[in-house]
Design a protein around this motif. Structure first.
Motif, PDB file in Angstrom:
ATOM      1  N   GLU A  56       0.831  -1.183   0.000  1.00  0.00           N
ATOM      2  CA  GLU A  56       0.000   0.000   0.000  1.00  0.00           C
ATOM      3  C   GLU A  56       0.882   1.256   0.000  1.00  0.00           C
ATOM      4  N   SER A  57       0.369   2.310  -0.622  1.00  0.00           N
ATOM      5  CA  SER A  57       1.105   3.565  -0.710  1.00  0.00           C
ATOM      6  C   SER A  57       0.925   4.326   0.592  1.00  0.00           C
ATOM      7  N   VAL A  58       2.034   4.596   1.285  1.00  0.00           N
ATOM      8  CA  VAL A  58       1.984   5.237   2.585  1.00  0.00           C
ATOM      9  C   VAL A  58       2.632   6.601   2.490  1.00  0.00           C
ATOM     10  N   PRO A  59       1.920   7.701   2.792  1.00  0.00           N
ATOM     11  CA  PRO A  59       2.539   9.028   2.763  1.00  0.00           C
ATOM     12  C   PRO A  59       3.546   9.182   3.893  1.00  0.00           C
ATOM     13  N   ALA A  60       4.407  10.163   3.757  1.00  0.00           N
ATOM     14  CA  ALA A  60       5.411  10.410   4.785  1.00  0.00           C
ATOM     15  C   ALA A  60       4.745  10.875   6.070  1.00  0.00           C
ATOM     16  N   SER A  61       5.397  10.530   7.188  1.00  0.00           N
ATOM     17  CA  SER A  61       4.852  10.945   8.481  1.00  0.00           C
ATOM     18  C   SER A  61       4.945  12.464   8.606  1.00  0.00           C
ATOM     19  N   PRO A  62       4.063  13.086   9.390  1.00  0.00           N
ATOM     20  CA  PRO A  62       4.055  14.551   9.516  1.00  0.00           C
ATOM     21  C   PRO A  62       5.406  15.070   9.995  1.00  0.00           C
ATOM     22  N   ASP A  63       5.863  16.155   9.383  1.00  0.00           N
ATOM     23  CA  ASP A  63       7.154  16.744   9.723  1.00  0.00           C
ATOM     24  C   ASP A  63       6.965  17.708  10.888  1.00  0.00           C
ATOM     25  N   LEU A  64       6.901  17.162  12.094  1.00  0.00           N
ATOM     26  CA  LEU A  64       6.716  17.967  13.300  1.00  0.00           C
ATOM     27  C   LEU A  64       7.952  17.829  14.178  1.00  0.00           C
ATOM     28  N   HIS A  65       8.135  18.781  15.072  1.00  0.00           N
ATOM     29  CA  HIS A  65       9.310  18.789  15.919  1.00  0.00           C
ATOM     30  C   HIS A  65       8.898  19.047  17.365  1.00  0.00           C
ATOM     31  N   SER A  66       9.853  18.840  18.265  1.00  0.00           N
ATOM     32  CA  SER A  66       9.599  19.072  19.681  1.00  0.00           C
ATOM     33  C   SER A  66       9.150  20.512  19.902  1.00  0.00           C
ATOM     34  N   GLY A  67       8.139  20.685  20.731  1.00  0.00           N
ATOM     35  CA  GLY A  67       7.589  21.996  21.015  1.00  0.00           C
ATOM     36  C   GLY A  67       6.318  22.297  20.262  1.00  0.00           C
ATOM     37  N   HIS A  68       6.019  21.519  19.196  1.00  0.00           N
ATOM     38  CA  HIS A  68       4.770  21.741  18.461  1.00  0.00           C
ATOM     39  C   HIS A  68       3.586  21.411  19.370  1.00  0.00           C
ATOM     40  N   LYS A  69       2.529  22.211  19.278  1.00  0.00           N
ATOM     41  CA  LYS A  69       1.385  22.048  20.167  1.00  0.00           C
ATOM     42  C   LYS A  69       0.140  21.674  19.356  1.00  0.00           C
ATOM     43  N   LEU A  70      -0.556  20.652  19.797  1.00  0.00           N
ATOM     44  CA  LEU A  70      -1.795  20.202  19.178  1.00  0.00           C
ATOM     45  C   LEU A  70      -2.975  20.690  19.995  1.00  0.00           C
ATOM     46  N   ALA A  71      -3.972  21.214  19.312  1.00  0.00           N
ATOM     47  CA  ALA A  71      -5.207  21.682  19.955  1.00  0.00           C
ATOM     48  C   ALA A  71      -4.909  22.673  21.073  1.00  0.00           C
ATOM     49  N   ARG A  72      -3.785  23.408  20.952  1.00  0.00           N
ATOM     50  CA  ARG A  72      -3.368  24.378  21.967  1.00  0.00           C
ATOM     51  C   ARG A  72      -3.318  23.759  23.360  1.00  0.00           C
ATOM     52  N   ARG A  73      -2.983  22.443  23.388  1.00  0.00           N
ATOM     53  CA  ARG A  73      -3.015  21.740  24.676  1.00  0.00           C
ATOM     54  C   ARG A  73      -1.890  20.721  24.800  1.00  0.00           C
ATOM     55  N   TYR A  74      -1.691  19.896  23.772  1.00  0.00           N
ATOM     56  CA  TYR A  74      -0.717  18.809  23.850  1.00  0.00           C
ATOM     57  C   TYR A  74       0.605  19.256  23.217  1.00  0.00           C
ATOM     58  N   ARG A  75       1.636  19.444  24.035  1.00  0.00           N
ATOM     59  CA  ARG A  75       2.939  19.888  23.554  1.00  0.00           C
ATOM     60  C   ARG A  75       3.847  18.681  23.329  1.00  0.00           C
ATOM     61  N   LEU A  76       4.294  18.500  22.091  1.00  0.00           N
ATOM     62  CA  LEU A  76       5.149  17.372  21.752  1.00  0.00           C
ATOM     63  C   LEU A  76       6.524  17.560  22.380  1.00  0.00           C
ATOM     64  N   GLU A  77       7.045  16.493  23.000  1.00  0.00           N
ATOM     65  CA  GLU A  77       8.330  16.569  23.676  1.00  0.00           C
ATOM     66  C   GLU A  77       9.401  15.730  22.984  1.00  0.00           C
ATOM     67  N   GLU A  78       9.127  14.452  22.732  1.00  0.00           N
ATOM     68  CA  GLU A  78      10.143  13.553  22.204  1.00  0.00           C
ATOM     69  C   GLU A  78       9.497  12.526  21.277  1.00  0.00           C
ATOM     70  N   CYS A  79      10.053  12.363  20.096  1.00  0.00           N
ATOM     71  CA  CYS A  79       9.565  11.364  19.146  1.00  0.00           C
ATOM     72  C   CYS A  79      10.178  10.009  19.495  1.00  0.00           C
ATOM     73  N   VAL A  80       9.334   9.012  19.725  1.00  0.00           N
ATOM     74  CA  VAL A  80       9.819   7.682  20.093  1.00  0.00           C
ATOM     75  C   VAL A  80       9.644   6.680  18.960  1.00  0.00           C
ATOM     76  N   THR A  81       8.828   6.990  17.954  1.00  0.00           N
ATOM     77  CA  THR A  81       8.628   6.104  16.805  1.00  0.00           C
ATOM     78  C   THR A  81       8.371   6.943  15.564  1.00  0.00           C
ATOM     79  N   ARG A  82       8.998   6.584  14.448  1.00  0.00           N
ATOM     80  CA  ARG A  82       8.659   7.182  13.165  1.00  0.00           C
ATOM     81  C   ARG A  82       8.710   6.042  12.158  1.00  0.00           C
ATOM     82  N   LEU A  83       7.523   5.561  11.729  1.00  0.00           N
ATOM     83  CA  LEU A  83       7.457   4.317  10.971  1.00  0.00           C
ATOM     84  C   LEU A  83       6.190   4.281  10.143  1.00  0.00           C
ATOM     85  N   ASP A  84       6.275   3.780   8.917  1.00  0.00           N
ATOM     86  CA  ASP A  84       5.110   3.539   8.058  1.00  0.00           C
ATOM     87  C   ASP A  84       4.194   4.746   7.936  1.00  0.00           C
ATOM     88  N   GLY A  85       4.755   5.927   7.890  1.00  0.00           N
ATOM     89  CA  GLY A  85       3.937   7.116   7.684  1.00  0.00           C
ATOM     90  C   GLY A  85       3.313   7.677   8.933  1.00  0.00           C
TER      91      GLY A  85
END
Length: 568
Positions: A56-85
């Motif tokens: 199956e065709s899998v797009p690249a995983s989102p290009d986000l970095h530490s400090g990015h905030k989702l829903a003005r609530r969840y702040r990304l700290e550390e990426c532990v997995t980057r796999l299969d999009g």
């Protein structure tokens, strides 16, 4: 010799998976991992995952970095997995100030819809034996799933690295995991990725499973027989716990596989001292025909059958704690009668000279002690005689007339007399759970806390430990007094065991959104707790805040409030 199940290989034979320490070392400085690196959430399989479409065709995983905030609530700290999009992160929920885990993938990912559906189905289960899904959202061309993060729990991978389990620990593992998966399958949910990386053990010895339905959806894994797949995965976990070997030829999860061309042999033939009943149980879950070396048993093809087989076994008790004998009591030199005198050594090896100790109280120390005791007795007799004489003289001089009393100033009695406490009427009550995921805690029975009937009660949800499974600081009941009134004492009656509780108050005209908006007044614990401030306080709303729960009959921790009375 039993044959190995093909279905078990599809799910459990994850050859090539690296140990978690190796995976952690692969992270880059900005917190992102390499494309084929796995985090502690899941371990990827190569081509062994059943039902996975590798084309199956899998797009690249989102290009986000530490400090990015989702829903003005969840702040990304550390990426532990980057796999299969998709990518998995450790993040911080800034609203509730706690760590969470986040799975991220593009909204146009071919598995985005199935991941959302799996996450929402898992969230509805609400079983504390599973790591809970807290949120599942599609937003700004992203799909993300938020789940609990348990920093104090240890992965089964790390536990197995320390060595094989004792019989009691292996028994607890298979018992708790099989019961949890049986409950999930009754609700139509399967795991399909039940690996050592998906099982956690808390500091209290309870096992929790993460990634229910979600881990398989992220990787596009399906199975024709999900019941059989999860059952064989549990059998593989038990086999690894008993032997510290992976029950297949390939090495996986830091464990060595079985020797090639040997087939699937019972655990008690791999390692000496393995419990015979647990060895047969592992074979019944792993082998197609359920054959063991000692007897023929039907295979366990569902988690429910496996859980019943575990329950039918004689219970395996924990090992007795090792007892260390205390050192032999050493008598002091005074007790041995040699204090103050030089020791006498024998003049020869054949005829030692032994000096008998003096009679009791004949040494210098004994004589001094005797005179001191005598002096104390004489002083005590003298003091007693003097007090007796004074009592007799006072009785003779008593004329029977009342002693003069001091007259207080006019109005002093009225000002200094303490007002008797009066009951304070409770106008209404509401459950208070601002730190929970849904903001509610059994609201239907909240009126039972002030109805005057001690047999009725309001109870909390069931939690994994006394401290609310480390999910939040507490829950409580807010009592509305109708207006600002004086609060002198709050009596709270609990059912089910000793409960820790705090009294918090506020004069505000509305209920504060967070517990910190109340003023802490006093705390206590027990089954009937009197929360009395050092001095009366003024309050419109009174918060009875539960901070530690007792264990209930169902094995969970749950608070039960039967009655609350407030007096001024």
């Amino acid at each position: 010799m039993a044959e190995r199940s093909t279905a078990a290989v599809d799910v459990a034979d994850n050859s090539g998976d690296e140990p978690l320490t190796a995976k952690a070392d692969a992270a880059t400085t900005d917190g992102t991992a390499t494309q084929d690196t796995e985090g502690p959430e899941d371990a990827s399989s190569n081509d062994a995952d059943g039902g996975r479409d590798s084309a199956e065709s899998v797009p690249a995983s989102p290009d986000l970095h530490s400090g990015h905030k989702l829903a003005r609530r969840y702040r990304l700290e550390e990426c532990v997995t980057r796999l299969d999009g998709f990518s998995s992160w450790r993040a911080v929920d800034e609203k509730l100030r706690r760590a969470v885990g986040v799975h991220l993938l593009p909204a146009d990912h071919p598995r985005a819809r199935s991941v959302l559906a799996a996450a929402r189905s898992s969230a509805l289960l609400g079983d504390p034996r599973f790591v809970q899904v807290l949120d599942a959202v599609e937003e700004d061309d992203l799909v993300y799933v938020v789940h609990e993060w348990l920093p104090d729990a240890t992965e089964l991978t790390a536990l197995l690295a320390a060595g094989p389990f004792e019989a009691h620990d292996a028994y607890q593992l298979v018992s708790q995991i099989s019961q949890a998966m049986a409950a999930a399958h009754r609700e139509g949910l399967a795991h399909l990725r039940l690996t050592p990386g998906a099982v956690l053990r808390s500091s209290t010895g309870q096992y929790r499973i993460r990634g229910l339905a979600v881990n398989a959806a992220l990787r596009g894994i399906t199975a024709d027989q999900p019941l059989r797949t999860d059952t064989e995965a549990i059998g593989a976990l038990l086999y690894a716990a008993l032997t510290r070997r992976w029950p297949y030829e390939s090495d996986a999860y830091g464990l060595s596989g079985l020797p090639k061309d040997l087939g699937l042999i019972p655990p008690d033939q791999v390692r000496a001292g393995v419990h015979r009943g647990l060895s047969e149980l592992a074979m019944r879950a792993l082998a197609n025909d359920g054959a063991t070396a000692s007897r023929q048993e039907q295979p366990c093809t569902t988690p429910d059958e496996l859980a019943k087989a575990v329950a039918a076994m004689p219970r395996i008790l924990p090992p007795e704690p090792a007892f260390t004998a205390p050192p032999e009591y050493q008598r002091t030199t005074y007790q041995q009668g040699t204090y103050g005198r030089p020791s006498v050594r024998p003049t020869s090896a054949t005829q030692p000279v032994i000096t008998a100790p003096p009679p009791p109280l004949q040494s210098r120390t004994g004589k001094a002690l005797k005179w001191a005791v005598s002096a104390l007795l004489i002083a005590a007799l003298g003091l007693g005689s003097w007090q007796l004489a004074e009592t007799v003289l006072n009785r003779d001089n008593d004329s029977g007339e009342p002693a003069p009393t001091q007259t207080a100033d006019d109005g002093a009695d009225d000002n200094n007399a303490a007002e008797p406490s009066k009951p304070v009427t409770i106008v209404g009550a509401q459950d208070y759970d601002p730190l929970g995921s849904d903001g509610a805690e059994k609201p239907a029975s909240i009126k039972n806390v002030y109805d005057g009937d001690t047999s009725s009660y309001w109870n909390t949800d069931g939690y994994f430990s006394a401290d609310f499974g480390r999910l939040k600081e507490g829950v409580g009941v807010v009592l509305d007094l109708g207006k600002v009134q004086q609060v002198g004492n709050v009596e709270v009656s609990f059912l089910g065991g000793s409960t820790s509780v705090e009294l918090r108050t506020t004069e505000s005209s509305s209920v504060p959104q967070m517990p910190d908006g109340f003023t802490k007044v006093v705390k206590g614990s027990g089954t009937k707790v009197s929360l009395k401030p050092d001095k009366p306080v003024q309050a419109r709303y009174v918060l009875v805040w539960l901070t530690k729960l007792p264990m209930s009959d169902d094995g969970n921790y749950r608070g039960k409030v039967s009655d609350i009375k407030i007096t001024s």
